[in-house]
Scaffold this active site. Structure first.
Site, mmCIF file in Angstrom:
data_model
loop_
_atom_site.group_PDB
_atom_site.id
_atom_site.type_symbol
_atom_site.label_atom_id
_atom_site.label_comp_id
_atom_site.label_asym_id
_atom_site.label_seq_id
_atom_site.Cartn_x
_atom_site.Cartn_y
_atom_site.Cartn_z
ATOM 1 N N ILE A 18 -28.872 -15.607 -4.052
ATOM 2 C CA ILE A 18 -30.142 -15.224 -4.662
ATOM 3 C C ILE A 18 -29.994 -15.094 -6.167
ATOM 4 C CG2 ILE A 18 -31.822 -13.346 -4.843
ATOM 5 C CD1 ILE A 18 -31.486 -12.921 -1.820
ATOM 6 N N TYR A 144 -25.244 -0.700 4.666
ATOM 7 C CA TYR A 144 -26.051 -1.597 3.833
ATOM 8 C C TYR A 144 -27.477 -1.070 3.715
ATOM 9 C CZ TYR A 144 -28.136 -5.894 2.064
ATOM 10 O OH TYR A 144 -28.812 -6.815 1.301
#
Length: 249
Positions: A18, A144
């Site tokens: 990304i 996460y």
């Protein structure tokens, strides 16, 4: 005129995935771009600075180097991060410290170093990369998810603190994206094809999110055209968080 024409931007984690898509899109939209990463691979025509986000001295030196090379700073994209798998029962203290130090404290370190430079800009903006994991409970993503939830809360706090300096702060929340990290997870699965199909089916639009789609959302949030947008999270998740569709027949 291009959306980011004349702006100077620093993208962390911009060498792949990304981050690479963001750095490329920024360059295509007229920005001068510096990439902060542990690697020096990535798009051409950008400035590269190296730093480990867990090292404050290295982060400060890298930000100063990038700002010097660019001749100022208008936009910071806090995209760098690390992933982790496992439930809260499985996760060790070392894993918690590793992920939170990079994903959360690392974002704060870069933002802290960049803030005085952004204050001098006429169009200062910060965009943080959060995740659908910050708003939806996903299995085997305890650490996460916690780190990205912290990024969501940090984004709002930074936006409030940025008001006196005119610094806008927003976040983008990608769904499961087609990135090298997800690719490695798929490769390690007993049946990679079945695992990919399951991840695609989890998203209402039936496929993984592309890195370029996330990058275009970041371009918008970073652009002066979004001058009244701050403290906001923009989902790029194919409807994963907000939609509750009937199963496909």
């Amino acid at each position: 005129m291009a959306a980011l024409s004349g702006l100077k931007a620093l993208v962390t984690g911009g060498a792949s995935g990304i981050g690479l898509a963001i750095a490329t899109a920024f360059r295509n939209e007229g920005a001068q771009v510096a990439v902060l990463d542990r690697s020096d691979a990535g798009p051409a025509d950008v400035v590269y600075v190296r730093a480990d986000l867990s090292d404050d001295d290295a982060v400060r030196a890298a930000v100063d180097e990038a700002v010097h090379a660019l001749g100022g700073l208008d936009v910071l994209v806090n995209n760098a991060g690390v992933g982790a798998q496992g439930s809260v029962e499985d996760s060790t203290d070392d894993e918690w410290h590793r992920v939170l130090d990079v994903n959360v404290v690392g974002t704060a370190r870069v933002s802290r170093a960049a803030w005085p430079h952004l204050r001098k800009s006429e169009h200062p903006a910060i965009v943080n990369t959060a995740s659908v994991a910050s708003t939806a409970g996903l299995p085997q993503r305890a650490i996460y998810s916690a780190s990205k939830g912290a990024i969501s809360a940090l984004t709002r706090a930074m936006a409030a603190d940025g008001m006196p300096d005119g610094i806008r702060v927003n976040a983008v929340n990608p769904g499961t994206a087609d990135t090298p990290w997800v690719g490695r997870l798929l490769d390690s699965a007993p049946d990679p094809a079945a695992e990919r199909a399951a991840l695609e089916a989890r998203q209402p639009h039936g496929r993984l999110v592309s890195a370029d789609e996330v990058a275009q959302a970041v371009v918008y949030l970073a652009s002066p055209r979004a001058g009244s947008t701050t403290g906001t999270e923009l989902a790029v998740d194919g409807g994963m968080q907000g939609l509750r569709l009937r199963p496909r027949s």
